[in-house]
Design a protein around this motif. Structure first.
Motif, PDB file in Angstrom:
ATOM      1  N   GLN A  92       0.829  -1.200   0.000  1.00  0.00           N
ATOM      2  CA  GLN A  92       0.000   0.000   0.000  1.00  0.00           C
ATOM      3  C   GLN A  92       0.867   1.255   0.000  1.00  0.00           C
ATOM      4  OE1 GLN A  92      -3.449  -0.129  -0.305  1.00  0.00           O
ATOM      5  NE2 GLN A  92      -3.163   2.040  -0.717  1.00  0.00           N
ATOM      6  N   GLU A  93       1.966   1.184   0.754  1.00  0.00           N
ATOM      7  CA  GLU A  93       2.869   2.340   0.839  1.00  0.00           C
ATOM      8  C   GLU A  93       3.474   2.673  -0.520  1.00  0.00           C
ATOM      9  OE1 GLU A  93       7.009   3.701   3.086  1.00  0.00           O
ATOM     10  OE2 GLU A  93       6.039   1.814   3.654  1.00  0.00           O
ATOM     11  N   ASN A  95       2.209   1.862  -3.427  1.00  0.00           N
ATOM     12  CA  ASN A  95       1.127   2.363  -4.280  1.00  0.00           C
ATOM     13  C   ASN A  95       0.892   3.850  -4.045  1.00  0.00           C
ATOM     14  OD1 ASN A  95       0.224   0.213  -5.932  1.00  0.00           O
ATOM     15  ND2 ASN A  95      -0.812  -0.742  -4.200  1.00  0.00           N
ATOM     16  N   GLU A  96       0.955   4.261  -2.777  1.00  0.00           N
ATOM     17  CA  GLU A  96       0.776   5.679  -2.462  1.00  0.00           C
ATOM     18  C   GLU A  96       1.909   6.505  -3.061  1.00  0.00           C
ATOM     19  OE1 GLU A  96      -1.962   7.013  -1.214  1.00  0.00           O
ATOM     20  OE2 GLU A  96      -2.764   4.966  -1.180  1.00  0.00           O
ATOM     21  N   ASN A  97       3.129   5.966  -3.033  1.00  0.00           N
ATOM     22  CA  ASN A  97       4.262   6.650  -3.653  1.00  0.00           C
ATOM     23  C   ASN A  97       4.043   6.821  -5.154  1.00  0.00           C
ATOM     24  OD1 ASN A  97       5.479   6.594  -1.155  1.00  0.00           O
ATOM     25  ND2 ASN A  97       6.976   5.009  -1.658  1.00  0.00           N
ATOM     26  N   LYS A  99       1.106   6.901  -6.704  1.00  0.00           N
ATOM     27  CA  LYS A  99       0.029   7.892  -6.899  1.00  0.00           C
ATOM     28  C   LYS A  99       0.565   9.318  -6.747  1.00  0.00           C
ATOM     29  CE  LYS A  99      -3.624   4.740  -5.399  1.00  0.00           C
ATOM     30  NZ  LYS A  99      -4.600   4.389  -4.326  1.00  0.00           N
ATOM     31  N   TRP A 115      -5.837   0.708  -9.725  1.00  0.00           N
ATOM     32  CA  TRP A 115      -4.869   0.213  -8.750  1.00  0.00           C
ATOM     33  C   TRP A 115      -5.350  -1.094  -8.134  1.00  0.00           C
ATOM     34  CZ3 TRP A 115      -0.641   3.295  -8.871  1.00  0.00           C
ATOM     35  CH2 TRP A 115      -0.810   4.592  -9.373  1.00  0.00           C
ATOM     36  N   SER A 117      -4.182  -3.346  -5.166  1.00  0.00           N
ATOM     37  CA  SER A 117      -3.263  -3.534  -4.023  1.00  0.00           C
ATOM     38  C   SER A 117      -3.290  -4.993  -3.597  1.00  0.00           C
ATOM     39  CB  SER A 117      -3.666  -2.621  -2.863  1.00  0.00           C
ATOM     40  OG  SER A 117      -3.488  -1.277  -3.220  1.00  0.00           O
TER      41      SER A 117
END
Length: 291
Positions: A92-93, A95-97, A99, A115, A117
């Motif tokens: 998840q981390e 993926n946030e990077n 985004k 996305w 995850s």
């Protein structure tokens, strides 16, 4: 070793630090970008010929640096063609990077992203349970096949998602690289954490041949200066050693004989000497698999 950090590795600051040192020292992303810039544009033109839209799937995309570069080059090669991107990444981390990277890159904001995850195995299960399967013009798997449990089944599945003229791009450590020598020699000692069985691009090529799949092969030569790894107490060298051997603290985690053997192997079998420096061979192989 891998250009993305496994979400299940359980490592925190120290492992991440070693990973960043490796990326900076080896210029792995730069080498990949050069390959994408030189070799893939003509391939992208062929893939996009006669199509009004293209679907791209990134598997194990990490923070998205390579995805972003691939998508940017693809956009420049097929202007006027709409592009859709799917991302499969369990962290998840990360993926946030990714985004956040999209949010500050204007040309990527024109691309709709989906996305996922989850692991590639979970994605495969979901797709197989659906009545209608989304097909892709480009699927890429960059430095992530270490973490799959069934290599042949995984490749077969993702290659089956390709549309007409589509390509599956796999980038992985070369069979001739120092990684292959290190991890296959000390498989019993090192394949105990995030990686249970080491694979090189040679193993992947054998798998492609067994599946009867046509592919092209490209060498991506690369080295990293590991001289500091041989100075006990050097913080940068020790963090790099931790990353390269997948150990939390190399000098505390392995017994003296194993440590001595690994350091000897790294210096004499995995590396070359240049201007007084020990240069570890971290050459990559890119495989372009046909639909």
């Amino acid at each position: 070793m891998a250009s993305t950090i496994p979400a299940t590795s359980g490592y925190e600051g120290r492992y991440v630090d070693g990973f960043q040192l490796y990326l900076q020292g080896s210029e792995e992303h730069k080498v990949m970008c050069e390959f994408i810039d030189k070799t893939l544009p003509d391939e992208f033109a062929r893939i996009g010929e006669g199509k009004t839209s293209l679907n791209v799937l990134g598997v194990g995309s990490g923070g998205g640096e390579m995805d972003a570069h691939i998508l940017s080059v693809l956009q420049s090669k097929v202007p006027g063609t709409s592009i859709n991107a799917d991302v499969v990444e369990p962290s998840q981390e990360l993926n946030e990077n990714f985004k956040a990277l999209v949010a500050k890159t204007p040309n990527l904001q024109k691309i709709p992203f989906t996305w996922h995850s989850m692991t590639c195995a979970e994605y495969e299960e979901i797709v197989k349970n659906k009545k209608e399967t989304k097909r892709f013009d480009l699927v890429h798997m960059i430095q992530m096949l270490y973490y799959v449990t069934d290599l042949k089944a995984t490749i077969k599945f993702f290659q089956s998602l390709l549309r007409e003229k589509g390509k599956l791009l796999i980038i992985h450590e070369a069979a001739s690289s120092g990684w292959n020598t290190l991890w296959k020699t000390y498989k019993q000692e090192l394949c105990t954490k995030s990686i249970s069985d080491y694979l090189s691009a040679g193993d992947i090529k054998n798998c492609l041949q067994e599946l009867g799949l046509k592919y092209e092969e490209h060498a991506l030569p690369n080295t990293i200066d590991i001289t500091k790894c041989f100075s006990k107490g050097d913080e940068m060298g020790e963090k790099l050693l931790d990353f390269m051997t997948d150990q939390v603290h190399f000098h505390q985690s392995l017994n003296a004989d194993i440590r001595t053997g690994i350091l000897d192997l790294l210096q004499n079998k995995c590396s070359s000497k240049k201007d007084g420096k020990i240069m570890f061979d971290c050459t990559l192989t890119a495989l372009l698999v046909y639909a």
